[in-house]
Design a protein around this motif. Structure first.
Motif, PDB file in Angstrom:
ATOM      1  N   VAL A 142       0.857  -1.185   0.000  1.00 28.63           N
ATOM      2  CA  VAL A 142       0.000   0.000   0.000  1.00 28.63           C
ATOM      3  C   VAL A 142       0.893   1.235   0.000  1.00 28.63           C
ATOM      4  N   ILE A 143       0.721   2.064  -1.007  1.00 26.41           N
ATOM      5  CA  ILE A 143       1.546   3.266  -1.167  1.00 26.41           C
ATOM      6  C   ILE A 143       0.740   4.479  -0.719  1.00 26.41           C
ATOM      7  N   THR A 144       1.304   5.226   0.223  1.00 31.44           N
ATOM      8  CA  THR A 144       0.594   6.372   0.799  1.00 31.44           C
ATOM      9  C   THR A 144       1.303   7.699   0.554  1.00 31.44           C
ATOM     10  N   ASP A 145       2.417   7.674  -0.140  1.00 32.22           N
ATOM     11  CA  ASP A 145       3.174   8.897  -0.430  1.00 32.22           C
ATOM     12  C   ASP A 145       2.468   9.637  -1.568  1.00 32.22           C
ATOM     13  N   ARG A 146       1.747  10.684  -1.216  1.00 29.63           N
ATOM     14  CA  ARG A 146       0.902  11.366  -2.201  1.00 29.63           C
ATOM     15  C   ARG A 146       1.735  12.090  -3.255  1.00 29.63           C
ATOM     16  N   ASN A 147       2.896  12.584  -2.853  1.00 30.49           N
ATOM     17  CA  ASN A 147       3.774  13.235  -3.827  1.00 30.49           C
ATOM     18  C   ASN A 147       4.259  12.227  -4.868  1.00 30.49           C
ATOM     19  N   TYR A 148       4.549  11.015  -4.403  1.00 35.45           N
ATOM     20  CA  TYR A 148       4.981   9.967  -5.323  1.00 35.45           C
ATOM     21  C   TYR A 148       3.838   9.577  -6.257  1.00 35.45           C
ATOM     22  N   LEU A 149       2.668   9.361  -5.709  1.00 33.63           N
ATOM     23  CA  LEU A 149       1.525   8.965  -6.536  1.00 33.63           C
ATOM     24  C   LEU A 149       1.180  10.029  -7.569  1.00 33.63           C
ATOM     25  N   ARG A 150       1.386  11.285  -7.197  1.00 33.73           N
ATOM     26  CA  ARG A 150       1.095  12.387  -8.109  1.00 33.73           C
ATOM     27  C   ARG A 150       1.958  12.313  -9.372  1.00 33.73           C
ATOM     28  N   GLN A 151       3.145  11.732  -9.252  1.00 38.16           N
ATOM     29  CA  GLN A 151       4.038  11.628 -10.419  1.00 38.16           C
ATOM     30  C   GLN A 151       3.410  10.769 -11.523  1.00 38.16           C
ATOM     31  N   PHE A 152       2.470   9.910 -11.137  1.00 36.21           N
ATOM     32  CA  PHE A 152       1.821   9.021 -12.107  1.00 36.21           C
ATOM     33  C   PHE A 152       0.367   9.419 -12.371  1.00 36.21           C
ATOM     34  N   GLY A 153      -0.003  10.610 -11.930  1.00 35.80           N
ATOM     35  CA  GLY A 153      -1.356  11.101 -12.173  1.00 35.80           C
ATOM     36  C   GLY A 153      -2.398  10.489 -11.267  1.00 35.80           C
ATOM     37  N   GLN A 204      -0.283  -2.729  -7.126  1.00 33.78           N
ATOM     38  CA  GLN A 204      -0.991  -3.344  -8.244  1.00 33.78           C
ATOM     39  C   GLN A 204      -1.898  -2.327  -8.934  1.00 33.78           C
ATOM     40  N   GLU A 205      -2.594  -1.512  -8.149  1.00 38.27           N
ATOM     41  CA  GLU A 205      -3.478  -0.496  -8.725  1.00 38.27           C
ATOM     42  C   GLU A 205      -2.684   0.553  -9.490  1.00 38.27           C
ATOM     43  N   VAL A 206      -1.491   0.886  -9.002  1.00 37.12           N
ATOM     44  CA  VAL A 206      -0.641   1.821  -9.744  1.00 37.12           C
ATOM     45  C   VAL A 206      -0.303   1.241 -11.109  1.00 37.12           C
ATOM     46  N   TRP A 207       0.113  -0.030 -11.122  1.00 37.07           N
ATOM     47  CA  TRP A 207       0.495  -0.640 -12.392  1.00 37.07           C
ATOM     48  C   TRP A 207      -0.699  -0.795 -13.330  1.00 37.07           C
ATOM     49  N   CYS A 208      -1.866  -1.082 -12.783  1.00 35.00           N
ATOM     50  CA  CYS A 208      -3.066  -1.186 -13.635  1.00 35.00           C
ATOM     51  C   CYS A 208      -3.329   0.144 -14.340  1.00 35.00           C
ATOM     52  N   LYS A 209      -3.169   1.242 -13.603  1.00 35.66           N
ATOM     53  CA  LYS A 209      -3.346   2.556 -14.227  1.00 35.66           C
ATOM     54  C   LYS A 209      -2.276   2.811 -15.287  1.00 35.66           C
ATOM     55  N   LEU A 210      -1.027   2.502 -14.942  1.00 33.65           N
ATOM     56  CA  LEU A 210       0.062   2.739 -15.892  1.00 33.65           C
ATOM     57  C   LEU A 210      -0.123   1.905 -17.158  1.00 33.65           C
ATOM     58  N   PHE A 211      -0.638   0.701 -16.981  1.00 28.70           N
ATOM     59  CA  PHE A 211      -0.891  -0.152 -18.149  1.00 28.70           C
ATOM     60  C   PHE A 211      -1.996   0.426 -19.011  1.00 28.70           C
TER      61      PHE A 211
END
Length: 415
Positions: free
Chosen positions: A324-335, A344-351
């Protein structure tokens, strides 16, 4: 002499895949890579060329590396190219009752007893590594990865690419972990290779650093922040200067200014090149979007600090796609605007962001990526296929199936 112009970002790729050589019956490691690496005069050599592919030695005598023989313009054909090389190697190994075994760690190898360094032309360097770091451990003797190389033409391109790769490093175990067992036991880490790799240079800490490289975005800055401190720290242990070169750098991604490339080393090798090249395609498409500033600017990407990225990497090394990733600044880098999401949810979005691009350039990668995102990385599928505490014989049965996946060029589906 004609000097070729430098390659620009994403104009070509270099891929290297490492595999264990094992006994065909017991699957124990066999230190016989020299049976594959020899000249026409039957003398051992460190590399053998096979057209646009090549085979080469590694630190240990039971591992062989298959790689593109120089930069390759596209990723799409490489799964077939690697599969053909694997078939050729397995054919040669038949007479030695041996075969290639995939995944990033041998599940029951004892490195204290079974380590054999490559004994030929490059051996002085390997002996120096062994003298300084004691390679009788899993972090040196029992790890196989995919190295993914990207070119850059100048300092500007280097800075953009290095910033983007630093961002993606913490996410890689969530799609590529393939090493949940070590010493015959479940380790509690999906990526036991990286868990073993992180402390392997503790005698000279600057060699690995924090795995995530420092914020260095020019060649001068990289030398000043990373290479020069590393060379100074190892010098008392390396009086002959054998190790004071760019290859000493053991971070998760390293700059190779000698060939204008950046090499990602954090990706576990998979069950077949079909999966490796699919992962490479997804990583490449994501890096292209970052470099093109699809969500944030290059300057914002460069601001991400080592400590923040390393925290996420530690999570994915252990829990993979369920982190579980909670770093909002990091998540913002991927929109991503949510306060927390799984890897997994990050990669699903990136895919989904890159699906159209991957479909156009490498459509064969889509089913493999979908399998990983649905069932988890190979490590998760491997764990799901066995009981909580499998016996060595159960592990041997599973790894025979994985060896078949490698030989046949197909993906492994968990139960």
């Amino acid at each position: 002499m004609t000097i070729s112009p430098p390659l620009h970002l994403f104009e070509a790729f270099g891929v290297e895949l490492e595999y264990m050589i094992v006994d065909a019956e017991t699957l124990d490691v066999l230190p016989i890579s020299d049976r594959l690496l020899h000249s026409e005069d039957d003398l051992p050599v460190s590399e053998v060329e096979h057209g646009d592919m090549a085979w080469s030695n590694e630190l240990t005598h039971h591992v062989i590396e298959i790689k593109t023989n120089g930069p390759h313009p596209t990723l799409a054909p490489l799964a077939t190219r690697f599969r053909n090389q694997i078939r050729q190697i397995n054919s040669q190994l038949l007479s030695h009752n041996a075969l290639l075994l995939p995944t990033a760690m041998h599940p029951w190898m004892n490195p204290e007893r079974e380590l054999h360094l490559w004994p030929y032309d490059y051996s002085p360097v390997y002996t120096a590594f062994h003298r300084v770091f004691n390679c009788n451990g899993h972090g040196w003797a029992n790890l196989q990865s995919m190295h993914l190389n990207f070119p850059f033409a100048d300092d500007e391109e280097f800075g953009k690419l290095h910033a983007a790769i630093r961002l993606i490093l913490p996410l890689l175990p969530a799609i590529a972990a393939s090493s949940p067992w070590c010493d015959g036991q479940k380790t509690g880490y999906l990526d036991s290779r990286l868990n073993s790799y992180v402390p392997n240079s503790r005698k000279v800490p600057s060699v690995t650093g924090d795995v995530i490289p420092e914020q260095a975005y020019t060649q001068e800055e990289y030398h000043r922040k990373i290479l020069e401190p590393m060379y100074r720290e190892i010098e008392p242990f390396d009086p002959d200067g054998l190790l004071q070169h760019e290859f000493l750098n053991a971070r998760g991604v390293i700059a190779r200014f000698d060939r204008n490339a950046i090499e990602i080393r954090l990706i576990d090798v998979q069950e077949s090149p079909l999966s490796d090249i699919a992962i490479a395609s997804l990583v490449t498409a994501t890096l292209q979007r970052l470099v093109n500033e699809s969500c944030t600017s290059i300057s914002q990407q460069k601001e991400m600090e080592v400590a923040s990225l390393r925290t996420i990497l530690d999570q994915t090394i252990q829990d993979g796609e369920r982190s579980v990733i909670t770093d909002r600044n990091y998540l913002r880098q991927f929109g991503i605007s949510e306060p927390q999401v799984t890897a997994q949810e990050v990669w699903c979005k990136l895919f989904e962001d890159s699906r159209k691009q991957i479909s156009a350039s490498h459509p064969d990668a889509i089913p493999s990526i979908e399998l990983i995102l649905k069932e988890g990385p190979l490590a998760r599928r491997m764990l799901n296929a066995l009981s909580e505490a499998p016996s060595i014989e159960e592990l041997r049965t599973l790894f025979r199936s994985l060896a078949e996946c490698l030989a046949e060029g197909r993906a492994f589906h968990g139960l």
